[in-house]
Scaffold this active site. Structure first.
Site, PDB file in Angstrom:
ATOM      1  N   ARG A 177       0.808  -1.229   0.000  1.00  0.00           N
ATOM      2  CA  ARG A 177       0.000   0.000   0.000  1.00  0.00           C
ATOM      3  C   ARG A 177       0.842   1.280   0.000  1.00  0.00           C
ATOM      4  NH1 ARG A 177      -2.255  -3.387  -1.426  1.00  0.00           N
ATOM      5  NH2 ARG A 177      -3.990  -4.546  -0.555  1.00  0.00           N
ATOM      6  N   SER A 192     -10.733  -0.970   3.654  1.00  0.00           N
ATOM      7  CA  SER A 192     -10.022  -1.374   4.881  1.00  0.00           C
ATOM      8  C   SER A 192      -9.463  -0.140   5.570  1.00  0.00           C
ATOM      9  CB  SER A 192      -8.859  -2.309   4.540  1.00  0.00           C
ATOM     10  OG  SER A 192      -9.383  -3.493   4.006  1.00  0.00           O
ATOM     11  N   GLU A 195      -4.651   2.473   7.051  1.00  0.00           N
ATOM     12  CA  GLU A 195      -4.404   2.419   5.600  1.00  0.00           C
ATOM     13  C   GLU A 195      -4.997   3.678   4.959  1.00  0.00           C
ATOM     14  OE1 GLU A 195      -5.183  -1.330   3.613  1.00  0.00           O
ATOM     15  OE2 GLU A 195      -6.028  -0.268   1.888  1.00  0.00           O
TER      16      GLU A 195
HETATM   17  C1  LIG Z   1     -15.643  -0.470  -0.714  1.00  0.00           C
HETATM   18  C2  LIG Z   1     -14.160  -0.257  -0.870  1.00  0.00           C
HETATM   19  C3  LIG Z   1     -13.334  -1.334  -1.152  1.00  0.00           C
HETATM   20  C4  LIG Z   1     -11.950  -1.144  -1.282  1.00  0.00           C
HETATM   21  N1  LIG Z   1     -11.167  -2.224  -1.549  1.00  0.00           N
HETATM   22  C5  LIG Z   1      -9.832  -2.054  -1.687  1.00  0.00           C
HETATM   23  C6  LIG Z   1      -8.976  -3.167  -1.965  1.00  0.00           C
HETATM   24  O1  LIG Z   1      -9.409  -4.302  -2.100  1.00  0.00           O
HETATM   25  N2  LIG Z   1      -7.644  -2.938  -2.090  1.00  0.00           N
HETATM   26  C7  LIG Z   1      -7.101  -1.693  -1.965  1.00  0.00           C
HETATM   27  O2  LIG Z   1      -5.884  -1.544  -2.104  1.00  0.00           O
HETATM   28  N3  LIG Z   1      -7.882  -0.620  -1.696  1.00  0.00           N
HETATM   29  C8  LIG Z   1      -9.225  -0.769  -1.558  1.00  0.00           C
HETATM   30  N4  LIG Z   1     -10.013   0.317  -1.284  1.00  0.00           N
HETATM   31  C9  LIG Z   1      -9.391   1.641  -1.088  1.00  0.00           C
HETATM   32  C10 LIG Z   1      -9.292   2.504  -2.349  1.00  0.00           C
HETATM   33  O3  LIG Z   1     -10.335   2.208  -3.258  1.00  0.00           O
HETATM   34  C11 LIG Z   1      -7.957   2.333  -3.066  1.00  0.00           C
HETATM   35  O4  LIG Z   1      -6.881   2.648  -2.218  1.00  0.00           O
HETATM   36  C12 LIG Z   1      -7.893   3.240  -4.317  1.00  0.00           C
HETATM   37  O5  LIG Z   1      -6.773   2.878  -5.048  1.00  0.00           O
HETATM   38  C13 LIG Z   1      -7.824   4.715  -3.993  1.00  0.00           C
HETATM   39  O6  LIG Z   1      -8.017   5.425  -5.192  1.00  0.00           O
HETATM   40  P1  LIG Z   1      -8.702   6.858  -5.206  1.00  0.00           P
HETATM   41  O7  LIG Z   1      -8.667   7.368  -6.590  1.00  0.00           O
HETATM   42  O8  LIG Z   1     -10.043   6.808  -4.577  1.00  0.00           O
HETATM   43  O9  LIG Z   1      -7.688   7.652  -4.298  1.00  0.00           O
HETATM   44  P2  LIG Z   1      -8.024   8.731  -3.184  1.00  0.00           P
HETATM   45  O10 LIG Z   1      -8.728   8.063  -2.047  1.00  0.00           O
HETATM   46  O11 LIG Z   1      -8.672   9.902  -3.791  1.00  0.00           O
HETATM   47  O12 LIG Z   1      -6.566   9.123  -2.713  1.00  0.00           O
HETATM   48  C14 LIG Z   1      -5.751   8.215  -1.992  1.00  0.00           C
HETATM   49  C15 LIG Z   1      -4.350   8.834  -1.868  1.00  0.00           C
HETATM   50  O13 LIG Z   1      -3.759   8.891  -3.154  1.00  0.00           O
HETATM   51  C16 LIG Z   1      -3.458  10.255  -3.510  1.00  0.00           C
HETATM   52  N5  LIG Z   1      -3.734  10.386  -4.949  1.00  0.00           N
HETATM   53  C17 LIG Z   1      -4.866  10.041  -5.599  1.00  0.00           C
HETATM   54  N6  LIG Z   1      -4.715  10.232  -6.917  1.00  0.00           N
HETATM   55  C18 LIG Z   1      -3.467  10.714  -7.104  1.00  0.00           C
HETATM   56  C19 LIG Z   1      -2.721  11.124  -8.241  1.00  0.00           C
HETATM   57  N7  LIG Z   1      -3.215  11.069  -9.477  1.00  0.00           N
HETATM   58  N8  LIG Z   1      -1.464  11.578  -8.046  1.00  0.00           N
HETATM   59  C20 LIG Z   1      -0.928  11.662  -6.799  1.00  0.00           C
HETATM   60  N9  LIG Z   1      -1.585  11.290  -5.693  1.00  0.00           N
HETATM   61  C21 LIG Z   1      -2.835  10.810  -5.841  1.00  0.00           C
HETATM   62  C22 LIG Z   1      -4.355  11.112  -2.636  1.00  0.00           C
HETATM   63  O14 LIG Z   1      -3.826  12.399  -2.437  1.00  0.00           O
HETATM   64  C23 LIG Z   1      -4.381  10.280  -1.366  1.00  0.00           C
HETATM   65  O15 LIG Z   1      -3.241  10.496  -0.590  1.00  0.00           O
HETATM   66  C24 LIG Z   1     -11.399   0.156  -1.140  1.00  0.00           C
HETATM   67  C25 LIG Z   1     -12.243   1.245  -0.873  1.00  0.00           C
HETATM   68  C26 LIG Z   1     -13.607   1.046  -0.735  1.00  0.00           C
HETATM   69  C27 LIG Z   1     -14.484   2.231  -0.442  1.00  0.00           C
END
Ligand SMILES: Cc1cc2nc3c(=O)[nH]c(=O)nc-3n(C[C@H](O)[C@H](O)[C@H](O)COP(=O)(O)OP(=O)(O)OC[C@H]3O[C@@H](n4cnc5c(N)ncnc54)[C@H](O)[C@@H]3O)c2cc1C
Length: 307
Positions: A183, A233, A303
């Protein structure tokens, strides 16, 4: 929280840089899957790498705090909000294309692409490699920044090269130049905006890929709570342990602070029962950490990213 203040000149300069109107004092709760969070001083939508490069220069020159928001599915925004500029990638950052090579399929995608869309469209064409992302609701950029993963796979496994923008402009890293861990992306990526990537996939039979995706989707539906805001998570799994099992063993399933609750279905999920504040979630996180450490001696590490 100390809030920055931009003078009128800076505000006008920022407006002039961008195609989309700047949203001042923009509530972030609708930009997160938790449905929680106070306002950012400004939220800007950026459509292209050129526009982003100019914005980045402006942020650096004016020493302004910034953060990218993907789909906000791994974010907890504090109730007092974010003292800085929230950047959302849209337009060209949502585009992707596939190239079928002799021994691989190359998926070139913008950081704003939804993982759900990418995995769905790849499965429909029999491109294998992204099956594990089914049900991860974020963007490609967020997934790379988090090194998102599931079922033993993670995004760094299929990454071939990565495009970022930082204070020096646009830069491309080959996968070998970057190290990823659980992660977490390489520190080289820390102060960058991820703008796009090339992923290496392979061609299989469409039915095979779709069957694997279906299996993962069903397992998620069985294991994870639906219908409420969450950020997936809430804690990382400590080495050799499952955070969910530790929380469950401490008898914390169902425990609530305000309207934030440890899911009855999956103990490593905190759900928003409707009106939870970030304060409720943070207090519940602290309560879980304290009880689990007392019972097992293990300190759980969030996380979720806290803004
Ligand atoms: C129901 C559910 C299930 C999930 N299951 C999983 C799973 O199985 N495995 C898992 O790993 N995660 C899981 N997640 C967590 C999440 O979906 C992942 O971590 C996902 O990759 C985050 O992407 P995001 O675009 O929403 O990032 P955000 O939540 O918007 O951002 C997360 C971090 O990344 C940074 N960021 C985002 N985009 C960029 C960019 N383009 N450049 C630089 N920094 C950036 C943000 O500033 C922040 O620090 C789950 C979440 C939910 C709600």
């Amino acid at each position: 929280m100390k809030r920055y203040s931009m003078n009128e000149l800076q505000k006008n300069e920022l407006r002039a840089l961008l195609k989309h109107p700047v949203q001042w004092n923009c509530p972030l709760r609708s930009y997160t899957s938790f449905g929680i969070g106070g306002p950012a001083d400004a939220l800007v939508q950026v459509e292209s790498v050129g526009e982003l490069e100019k914005l980045f220069l402006f942020l650096v020159e004016n020493q302004l705090n910034w953060r990218v928001i993907g789909r906000g599915t791994n974010l907890l925004v504090r109730d007092e909000g974010f003292a800085g500029i929230a950047i959302v990638l849209t337009g060209g950052f949502k585009e992707y294309e596939c190239e079928v090579g002799e021994d691989a399929v190359y998926l070139k995608a913008g950081a704003g692409c939804s993982l759900t869309r990418l995995s769905g469209e790849c499965a429909a064409q029999g491109f294998s490699g992204l099956e594990f992302t089914v049900g991860i609701p974020g963007t490609l950029g967020g997934a790379i920044f988090m090194n998102a993963g599931a079922w033993g796979g993670s995004i760094s496994d299929v990454l071939l090269s990565l495009d970022v923008v930082n204070r020096e402009g646009r830069k491309t890293y080959e996968r070998e130049q970057l190290s990823f861990s659980y992660r977490k992306a390489d520190t080289l990526v820390e102060h960058c905006v991820v703008v796009g990537a090339v992923l290496r996939l392979c061609q299989k039979k469409r039915e095979e890929v779709e069957a694997v995706c279906r299996g993962y989707r069903e397992r998620r539906n069985q294991l994870q709570p639906g219908g409420y805001g969450s950020a997936g998570s809430i804690f990382k799994n400590p080495e050799g342990h499952s955070a969910g099992r530790l929380i469950e063993a401490s008898g914390l399933k169902g425990v609530m602070v305000g309207d934030a609750q440890v899911s009855e279905k999956h103990a490593n999920f905190i759900i928003n029962r409707g009106m939870a504040s970030a304060g409720d979630v943070l207090d519940l996180i602290a309560h879980i950490q304290g009880k689990v450490e007392k019972d097992s001696g293990i300190k759980l590490d969030p996380e979720v990213h806290i803004l």
